[in-house]
Design a protein around this motif. Structure first.
Motif, PDB file in Angstrom:
ATOM      1  N   ASP A  62       0.837  -1.190   0.000  1.00  0.00           N
ATOM      2  CA  ASP A  62       0.000   0.000   0.000  1.00  0.00           C
ATOM      3  C   ASP A  62       0.879   1.250   0.000  1.00  0.00           C
ATOM      4  O   ASP A  62       2.119   1.165  -0.004  1.00  0.00           O
ATOM      5  CB  ASP A  62      -0.995  -0.018   1.160  1.00  0.00           C
ATOM      6  CG  ASP A  62      -0.332   0.039   2.531  1.00  0.00           C
ATOM      7  OD1 ASP A  62       0.822   0.499   2.631  1.00  0.00           O
ATOM      8  OD2 ASP A  62      -0.976  -0.363   3.524  1.00  0.00           O
ATOM      9  N   THR A  63       0.247   2.407  -0.016  1.00  0.00           N
ATOM     10  CA  THR A  63       0.985   3.657  -0.138  1.00  0.00           C
ATOM     11  C   THR A  63       1.832   3.982   1.090  1.00  0.00           C
ATOM     12  O   THR A  63       2.680   4.874   1.034  1.00  0.00           O
ATOM     13  CB  THR A  63       0.025   4.826  -0.413  1.00  0.00           C
ATOM     14  OG1 THR A  63      -1.021   4.828   0.576  1.00  0.00           O
ATOM     15  CG2 THR A  63      -0.610   4.686  -1.796  1.00  0.00           C
ATOM     16  N   SER A  64       1.617   3.271   2.190  1.00  0.00           N
ATOM     17  CA  SER A  64       2.463   3.459   3.378  1.00  0.00           C
ATOM     18  C   SER A  64       3.594   2.444   3.427  1.00  0.00           C
ATOM     19  O   SER A  64       4.350   2.403   4.406  1.00  0.00           O
ATOM     20  CB  SER A  64       1.620   3.371   4.649  1.00  0.00           C
ATOM     21  OG  SER A  64       1.110   2.055   4.828  1.00  0.00           O
ATOM     22  N   TYR A 142      -9.273  -1.165   1.047  1.00  0.00           N
ATOM     23  CA  TYR A 142      -8.280  -0.291   0.436  1.00  0.00           C
ATOM     24  C   TYR A 142      -8.938   0.520  -0.676  1.00  0.00           C
ATOM     25  O   TYR A 142      -9.957   0.096  -1.246  1.00  0.00           O
ATOM     26  CB  TYR A 142      -7.131  -1.104  -0.168  1.00  0.00           C
ATOM     27  CG  TYR A 142      -6.270  -1.847   0.825  1.00  0.00           C
ATOM     28  CD1 TYR A 142      -5.058  -1.318   1.263  1.00  0.00           C
ATOM     29  CD2 TYR A 142      -6.656  -3.091   1.323  1.00  0.00           C
ATOM     30  CE1 TYR A 142      -4.246  -1.997   2.168  1.00  0.00           C
ATOM     31  CE2 TYR A 142      -5.863  -3.778   2.228  1.00  0.00           C
ATOM     32  CZ  TYR A 142      -4.665  -3.235   2.652  1.00  0.00           C
ATOM     33  OH  TYR A 142      -3.872  -3.900   3.545  1.00  0.00           O
ATOM     34  N   SER A 143      -8.344   1.662  -1.020  1.00  0.00           N
ATOM     35  CA  SER A 143      -8.832   2.470  -2.138  1.00  0.00           C
ATOM     36  C   SER A 143      -7.678   2.767  -3.085  1.00  0.00           C
ATOM     37  O   SER A 143      -6.504   2.796  -2.675  1.00  0.00           O
ATOM     38  CB  SER A 143      -9.454   3.781  -1.644  1.00  0.00           C
ATOM     39  OG  SER A 143      -8.457   4.631  -1.107  1.00  0.00           O
ATOM     40  N   SER A 144      -8.029   2.992  -4.363  1.00  0.00           N
ATOM     41  CA  SER A 144      -7.005   3.274  -5.367  1.00  0.00           C
ATOM     42  C   SER A 144      -7.606   4.075  -6.514  1.00  0.00           C
ATOM     43  O   SER A 144      -8.754   3.827  -6.909  1.00  0.00           O
ATOM     44  CB  SER A 144      -6.414   1.969  -5.921  1.00  0.00           C
ATOM     45  OG  SER A 144      -5.564   2.212  -7.022  1.00  0.00           O
ATOM     46  N   ASN A 149      -1.876   1.811  -7.148  1.00  0.00           N
ATOM     47  CA  ASN A 149      -1.511   2.491  -5.902  1.00  0.00           C
ATOM     48  C   ASN A 149      -2.683   2.421  -4.925  1.00  0.00           C
ATOM     49  O   ASN A 149      -3.688   3.110  -5.113  1.00  0.00           O
ATOM     50  CB  ASN A 149      -1.135   3.948  -6.201  1.00  0.00           C
ATOM     51  CG  ASN A 149      -0.004   4.045  -7.198  1.00  0.00           C
ATOM     52  OD1 ASN A 149       1.036   3.437  -7.010  1.00  0.00           O
ATOM     53  ND2 ASN A 149      -0.208   4.793  -8.268  1.00  0.00           N
ATOM     54  N   TRP A 150      -2.536   1.596  -3.891  1.00  0.00           N
ATOM     55  CA  TRP A 150      -3.628   1.338  -2.951  1.00  0.00           C
ATOM     56  C   TRP A 150      -3.338   1.979  -1.596  1.00  0.00           C
ATOM     57  O   TRP A 150      -2.229   1.895  -1.084  1.00  0.00           O
ATOM     58  CB  TRP A 150      -3.828  -0.164  -2.763  1.00  0.00           C
ATOM     59  CG  TRP A 150      -4.321  -0.868  -3.992  1.00  0.00           C
ATOM     60  CD1 TRP A 150      -3.562  -1.498  -4.946  1.00  0.00           C
ATOM     61  CD2 TRP A 150      -5.680  -1.006  -4.409  1.00  0.00           C
ATOM     62  NE1 TRP A 150      -4.367  -2.017  -5.927  1.00  0.00           N
ATOM     63  CE2 TRP A 150      -5.675  -1.739  -5.623  1.00  0.00           C
ATOM     64  CE3 TRP A 150      -6.900  -0.592  -3.881  1.00  0.00           C
ATOM     65  CZ2 TRP A 150      -6.844  -2.060  -6.308  1.00  0.00           C
ATOM     66  CZ3 TRP A 150      -8.065  -0.913  -4.547  1.00  0.00           C
ATOM     67  CH2 TRP A 150      -8.028  -1.635  -5.747  1.00  0.00           C
ATOM     68  N   THR A 151      -4.377   2.582  -1.017  1.00  0.00           N
ATOM     69  CA  THR A 151      -4.286   3.210   0.306  1.00  0.00           C
ATOM     70  C   THR A 151      -5.212   2.489   1.273  1.00  0.00           C
ATOM     71  O   THR A 151      -6.377   2.242   0.952  1.00  0.00           O
ATOM     72  CB  THR A 151      -4.682   4.694   0.230  1.00  0.00           C
ATOM     73  OG1 THR A 151      -3.784   5.377  -0.658  1.00  0.00           O
ATOM     74  CG2 THR A 151      -4.624   5.345   1.612  1.00  0.00           C
ATOM     75  N   VAL A 153      -7.837   2.018   3.900  1.00  0.00           N
ATOM     76  CA  VAL A 153      -8.960   2.801   4.427  1.00  0.00           C
ATOM     77  C   VAL A 153      -9.365   2.292   5.799  1.00  0.00           C
ATOM     78  O   VAL A 153      -9.607   3.064   6.720  1.00  0.00           O
ATOM     79  CB  VAL A 153     -10.165   2.746   3.461  1.00  0.00           C
ATOM     80  CG1 VAL A 153     -11.373   3.467   4.056  1.00  0.00           C
ATOM     81  CG2 VAL A 153      -9.799   3.343   2.105  1.00  0.00           C
ATOM     82  N   ARG A 442      -4.373  17.849  -3.517  1.00  0.00           N
ATOM     83  CA  ARG A 442      -3.076  17.215  -3.723  1.00  0.00           C
ATOM     84  C   ARG A 442      -2.347  17.830  -4.910  1.00  0.00           C
ATOM     85  O   ARG A 442      -1.134  18.067  -4.866  1.00  0.00           O
ATOM     86  CB  ARG A 442      -3.261  15.707  -3.920  1.00  0.00           C
ATOM     87  CG  ARG A 442      -3.689  14.972  -2.656  1.00  0.00           C
ATOM     88  CD  ARG A 442      -3.526  13.472  -2.828  1.00  0.00           C
ATOM     89  NE  ARG A 442      -4.412  12.933  -3.848  1.00  0.00           N
ATOM     90  CZ  ARG A 442      -5.643  12.521  -3.625  1.00  0.00           C
ATOM     91  NH1 ARG A 442      -6.158  12.598  -2.398  1.00  0.00           N
ATOM     92  NH2 ARG A 442      -6.381  12.015  -4.596  1.00  0.00           N
TER      93      ARG A 442
END
Length: 454
Positions: A62-64, A142-144, A149-151, A153, A442
């Motif tokens: 994920d993005t982290s 997750y969201s993308s 690129n997944w974040t 949630v 952003r």
């Protein structure tokens, strides 16, 4: 460099670099040009325009920077983003991983069929517990913007404190526009001394937002056949309002009973229970093959496609994907004599060592997805891979039939802009801003940072 010159000369100087001195800021032409390129590249990424590369060999982070632990769930598209809900199995070590078929047969009891070998080859589902059969699994979300690129949630959209105790797997989420509710269906098997498959149920929950928390509204959905197993959740949006169905297998009667045959049932208008359990007119009845599970269901044009494979149960060798077609979700179904994940010459292994998960439509492309159990390079179940493949079609026949899948390390997928027609609040109000507004924030920050104006 100041705001006046930025907005006066931004586009002009981008296309006419020699004119930068006349804009009054020769020293900041470089940052402006870089900022313009950033704006374009970020814009393409955020709006999902163009092609992305889907990898089947690289782990998903994920993005982290955290490994994505999301399995046997589904992906939905809404408000300019993709959301992936799936089971989080955690850091359970696969004790003998990876293992070939002969090791699986040696380590695990010789069940019928022998392919039913759980993701922990030193034991069986009778042990307490093994990977995949814990009662602490959670449903992650997750969201993308682009399927790459997944974040994260939420780590758990259905908290243990609000759900019946048991083993959870194969969650599916969908938005019901008639009720303006998100609906979650998930398998639940009570855990006693060992998993009580004879008492398996579907737990149904709803929420105003996709990120939850969901509230259980149906602790035991009424299906025509008891002790349901794997299922597919299908929304037929060719009619108004859209109608939902489940395709599922059943443990009813054990090996001497229904023995894992597939059936399809229509859900009630709120999608919180099955109509087939109380009125058999809303049930397809049982399809002939026995020993089947992991169904997938979708529509292409005028036809319904229903796929399923032999029992696998977290097995390492995967399962096939035989195809049936119909003009109505409740059938009658016709055997298309097609196997998407074809068995090889030994009639045991399949082309892709993976078990059916779901088939999605992204733009004009239908993508087959399957869980590659025991594939984690570090031996942790939560890190097992999924296999994705863009289906190819034989359009010379009616209905058009998908061609068998084959292994590809990666493929290019055109990710078109996503319609914003359905829900307006996919995440919880406390953490939400609309995808559109957050996107501009952003982009604005990236632009100001490049110009040194932040």
């Amino acid at each position: 460099c100041n705001h006046f010159f930025v907005f006066r000369c931004f586009f002009f100087c981008f296309f006419h670099p020699a004119m930068a001195p006349e804009c009054g800021w020769p020293s900041c032409w470089g940052p402006v040009r870089v900022a313009m390129l950033l704006l374009l590249s970020f814009g393409l990424l955020e709006w999902g325009v163009g092609a992305v590369v889907i990898s089947n060999t690289q782990p998903r982070f994920d993005t982290s920077g955290q490994w994505m632990d999301v399995h046997d769930g589904n992906v939905v598209q809404v408000n300019g983003l993709y959301y992936w809900a799936g089971m989080r199995y955690g850091a359970c070590p696969l004790l003998c991983q990876p293992y070939p078929l002969d090791t699986c047969q040696t380590c695990c009891p010789k069940l019928i069929p022998f392919r039913i070998c759980p993701g922990c080859c030193r034991g069986s589902v009778l042990e307490t517990p093994v990977c995949g059969f814990f009662s602490n699994h959670t449903i992650a979300l997750y969201s993308s913007p682009n399927l790459v690129n997944w974040t994260l949630v939420s780590l758990d959209i259905l908290p243990a404190s609000v759900r019946p105790s048991g083993i959870y797997y194969r969650p599916k989420v969908a938005f019901n526009s008639a009720t303006n509710k998100w609906v979650l269906w998930v398998n639940m098997v009570p855990r006693r001394i060992f998993p009580a498959f004879a008492h398996a149920v579907y737990v149904v929950a709803t929420s105003d937002t996709l990120s939850g928390p969901f509230t259980v509204v149906t602790p035991c959905a009424r299906t025509r056949y008891s002790a349901p197993g794997d299922f597919a959740f299908f929304v037929d949006d060719s009619i108004t309002p859209p109608q939902a169905y489940i395709a599922y297998d059943s443990f009813e009667g054990g090996l001497l009973g229904i023995n894992h045959r597939i059936s399809v049932e229509q859900l009630n208008p709120s999608w919180t229970d099955s109509l087939g359990g109380v009125d058999h007119r809303y049930s397809s009845g049982l399809l002939p093959p026995t020993g089947q599970e992991a169904p997938m269901m979708f529509r292409r044009g005028e036809y319904i496609y229903l796929l399923f494979g032999y029992g696998c149960c977290f097995c390492s060798i995967g399962s096939n994907a035989r195809l049936y077609t119909a003009t109505s979700p409740l059938g009658p179904y016709t055997d298309a004599k097609v196997d998407l994940n074809a068995q090889l010459e030994n009639h045991v292994n399949v082309t892709i060592h993976a078990q059916n998960n779901a088939i999605y439509k992204f733009g004009d492309t239908f993508v087959y997805t399957a869980d590659r159990w025991t594939s984690a390079p570090d031996g942790l179940k939560g890190h097992d891979f999924q296999y994705w493949y863009p289906l190819e079609w034989n359009t010379a026949v009616t209905p058009a039939l998908p061609l068998p899948v084959r292994w590809v390390d990666s493929f290019s997928l055109n990710v078109a802009p996503i319609p914003t027609a359905a829900p307006t609040a996919p995440v919880s109000p406390a953490s939400a801003s609309s995808p559109e507004s957050s996107r501009f924030v952003r982009l604005g920050r990236a632009l100001l940072a490049a110009l040194g104006l932040n």
